[in-house]
Design a protein around this motif. Structure first.
Motif, PDB file in Angstrom:
ATOM      1  N   ALA A 179      -1.977   4.839  -3.602  1.00 25.20           N
ATOM      2  CA  ALA A 179      -0.531   4.695  -3.772  1.00 25.20           C
ATOM      3  C   ALA A 179      -0.104   5.229  -5.128  1.00 25.20           C
ATOM      4  O   ALA A 179      -0.879   5.223  -6.098  1.00 25.20           O
ATOM      5  N   VAL A 180       1.142   5.677  -5.194  1.00 23.46           N
ATOM      6  CA  VAL A 180       1.806   6.008  -6.452  1.00 23.46           C
ATOM      7  C   VAL A 180       2.953   5.026  -6.624  1.00 23.46           C
ATOM      8  O   VAL A 180       3.934   5.074  -5.871  1.00 23.46           O
ATOM      9  N   PRO A 181       2.876   4.105  -7.582  1.00 26.58           N
ATOM     10  CA  PRO A 181       3.994   3.194  -7.816  1.00 26.58           C
ATOM     11  C   PRO A 181       5.228   3.957  -8.292  1.00 26.58           C
ATOM     12  O   PRO A 181       5.139   4.791  -9.193  1.00 26.58           O
ATOM     13  N   LEU A 182       6.369   3.662  -7.693  1.00 25.77           N
ATOM     14  CA  LEU A 182       7.637   4.299  -8.061  1.00 25.77           C
ATOM     15  C   LEU A 182       8.627   3.320  -8.672  1.00 25.77           C
ATOM     16  O   LEU A 182       9.388   3.667  -9.576  1.00 25.77           O
ATOM     17  N   VAL A 183       8.643   2.098  -8.144  1.00 28.63           N
ATOM     18  CA  VAL A 183       9.480   1.017  -8.679  1.00 28.63           C
ATOM     19  C   VAL A 183       8.611  -0.227  -8.766  1.00 28.63           C
ATOM     20  O   VAL A 183       8.017  -0.641  -7.762  1.00 28.63           O
ATOM     21  N   THR A 184       8.537  -0.805  -9.947  1.00 25.95           N
ATOM     22  CA  THR A 184       7.668  -1.953 -10.196  1.00 25.95           C
ATOM     23  C   THR A 184       8.340  -2.868 -11.214  1.00 25.95           C
ATOM     24  O   THR A 184       9.335  -2.479 -11.851  1.00 25.95           O
ATOM     25  N   PRO A 185       7.809  -4.074 -11.414  1.00 28.13           N
ATOM     26  CA  PRO A 185       8.332  -4.907 -12.502  1.00 28.13           C
ATOM     27  C   PRO A 185       8.192  -4.194 -13.843  1.00 28.13           C
ATOM     28  O   PRO A 185       7.093  -3.820 -14.261  1.00 28.13           O
ATOM     29  N   GLY A 186       9.320  -3.962 -14.473  1.00 28.45           N
ATOM     30  CA  GLY A 186       9.329  -3.319 -15.778  1.00 28.45           C
ATOM     31  C   GLY A 186       8.950  -1.859 -15.764  1.00 28.45           C
ATOM     32  O   GLY A 186       8.787  -1.245 -16.827  1.00 28.45           O
ATOM     33  N   GLY A 187       8.778  -1.263 -14.569  1.00 30.93           N
ATOM     34  CA  GLY A 187       8.357   0.135 -14.498  1.00 30.93           C
ATOM     35  C   GLY A 187       6.901   0.349 -14.874  1.00 30.93           C
ATOM     36  O   GLY A 187       6.466   1.483 -15.094  1.00 30.93           O
ATOM     37  N   ALA A 188       6.120  -0.736 -14.924  1.00 30.24           N
ATOM     38  CA  ALA A 188       4.701  -0.644 -15.298  1.00 30.24           C
ATOM     39  C   ALA A 188       3.860  -0.260 -14.087  1.00 30.24           C
ATOM     40  O   ALA A 188       4.287  -0.395 -12.937  1.00 30.24           O
ATOM     41  N   ILE A 189       2.649   0.204 -14.342  1.00 27.74           N
ATOM     42  CA  ILE A 189       1.713   0.504 -13.249  1.00 27.74           C
ATOM     43  C   ILE A 189       1.027  -0.811 -12.884  1.00 27.74           C
ATOM     44  O   ILE A 189       0.056  -1.248 -13.505  1.00 27.74           O
ATOM     45  N   THR A 190       1.556  -1.453 -11.869  1.00 26.02           N
ATOM     46  CA  THR A 190       1.096  -2.773 -11.467  1.00 26.02           C
ATOM     47  C   THR A 190       1.364  -2.961  -9.985  1.00 26.02           C
ATOM     48  O   THR A 190       2.242  -2.296  -9.414  1.00 26.02           O
ATOM     49  N   ASP A 191       0.619  -3.878  -9.366  1.00 22.34           N
ATOM     50  CA  ASP A 191       0.859  -4.240  -7.977  1.00 22.34           C
ATOM     51  C   ASP A 191       1.660  -5.529  -7.857  1.00 22.34           C
ATOM     52  O   ASP A 191       1.840  -6.054  -6.756  1.00 22.34           O
TER      53      ASP A 191
END
Length: 323
Positions: A43-55
């Motif tokens: 996966a490529v995260p696009l929208v996350t909490p705080g814009g961080a690379i997280t699940d």
């Protein structure tokens, strides 16, 4: 709004070639393993909490660096005109599968999931409940992930979908209504979008869950039930629990002062329901009713940070979640 059907194709289409070029231009290190560690899933995260690379799912949402490199994806999100939550590109290697499962996380109980195929092939199948479809590149589908679903890539190239989570909007409501009415497709060409700022959710989990939200989750779960002789007893216990919570809510609201009292209510209902866990009471999607009640209500009735930070007296033992 729940669509009350496993899959619904919305009457809006996007340019698959433009999407494929944007995705193909992303660096290889933008792709991260699937959080469930399914083989061949990235996966490529696009929208996350705080814009961080997280699940993670909870917390104020923001765009990642990758979304900044995908102007047409951002245009699609503006066209759908919703408040966006956790969103990503999801890849499935040739021969890989997403095994049958039900999304029972609180976050997806409160969100709708949109799929836009970017790269696909005729041997990619998406099965939800008893319906199996091939989603063509550029189409836009709505998935109710509380139905049991699975994906198989039987082709020879990666399958990539844009997967967007949202609580919805007037625009999305109108698209759903248009789909149900059999409306013709609207095509969104690259660069045609009206200029507007993307909106990202800032609130997606309760500090203390209101009794009205609890009632909504319980009603939703019971709508998935067929007859079971134990249901009447469980329903009475849950009605008593919500009334008890309501009394404390009227007294404390979301204040820190009420957290120990709320924690006691959670311990009490969990103990009372324990005798109904074996054998499990199953919903129509094959998932245990009480496990979903735990995930939707008990595990989110008090924010974990509130439980950690609120002082307690010796009489107020901390509430611990047990599955």
């Amino acid at each position: 709004m729940r669509i009350e059907r496993p899959l619904l194709r919305l009457p809006i289409r996007f340019c698959p070639d433009t999407l494929a070029r944007e995705v193909g231009a992303l660096p290889s290190d933008a792709w991260t393993p699937h959080p469930a560690k399914f083989d061949g899933n990235m996966a490529v995260p696009l929208v996350t909490p705080g814009g961080a690379i997280t699940d993670e799912c909870a917390g104020p949402m923001g765009p990642t660096e990758a979304l900044g490199h995908c102007p047409y994806i951002a245009q699609i999100m503006r066209e759908l005109d919703s408040t966006w939550g956790r969103s990503r590109l999801m890849s499935l290697e040739p021969g890989a599968v997403v095994p049958p499962h039900v999304d029972t996380h609180y976050y997806w109980r409160t969100h709708l999931r949109i799929h836009v195929p970017v790269i696909t092939n005729p041997k990619v199948s998406f099965t939800c409940a008893d319906e199996t479809v091939h989603m063509a590149a550029g189409e836009c589908w709505l998935l109710d992930s509380f139905f049991r679903h699975q994906v198989e890539n039987g082709g020879k190239e990666d399958r990539v979908h844009l997967v967007l989570d949202t609580v919805g909007s007037a625009r999305l409501w109108d698209l759903i209504e248009a789909a149900l009415a059999g409306a013709d497709d609207e095509y969104v060409a690259p660069g045609d979008s009206r200029v507007r700022q993307l909106a990202f959710e800032q609130v997606n989990s309760p500090a203390v869950m209101s009794p009205w939200e609890m009632k909504a989750h319980i009603a939703y779960l019971f709508s998935w039930m067929d007859e079971d002789p134990r249901l009447a007893q469980v329903e009475k216990l849950l009605d008593r629990f919500v009334m008890t919570w309501n009394g404390s809510w009227a007294r404390f609201g979301t204040s820190d002062e009420g957290v120990p009292t709320y924690a006691r209510h959670l311990q009490e209902i969990q103990a009372e329901l324990a005798r109904f866990r074996r054998p499990p009471i199953l919903m129509r999607n094959g998932w245990p009713l009480l496990d979903s009640f735990h995930r939707f209500v008990l595990a989110n009735a008090i924010a974990p940070s509130r439980l950690r930070e609120t002082p307690r007296t010796q009489a107020d033992a901390p509430y611990r979640l047990t599955a």
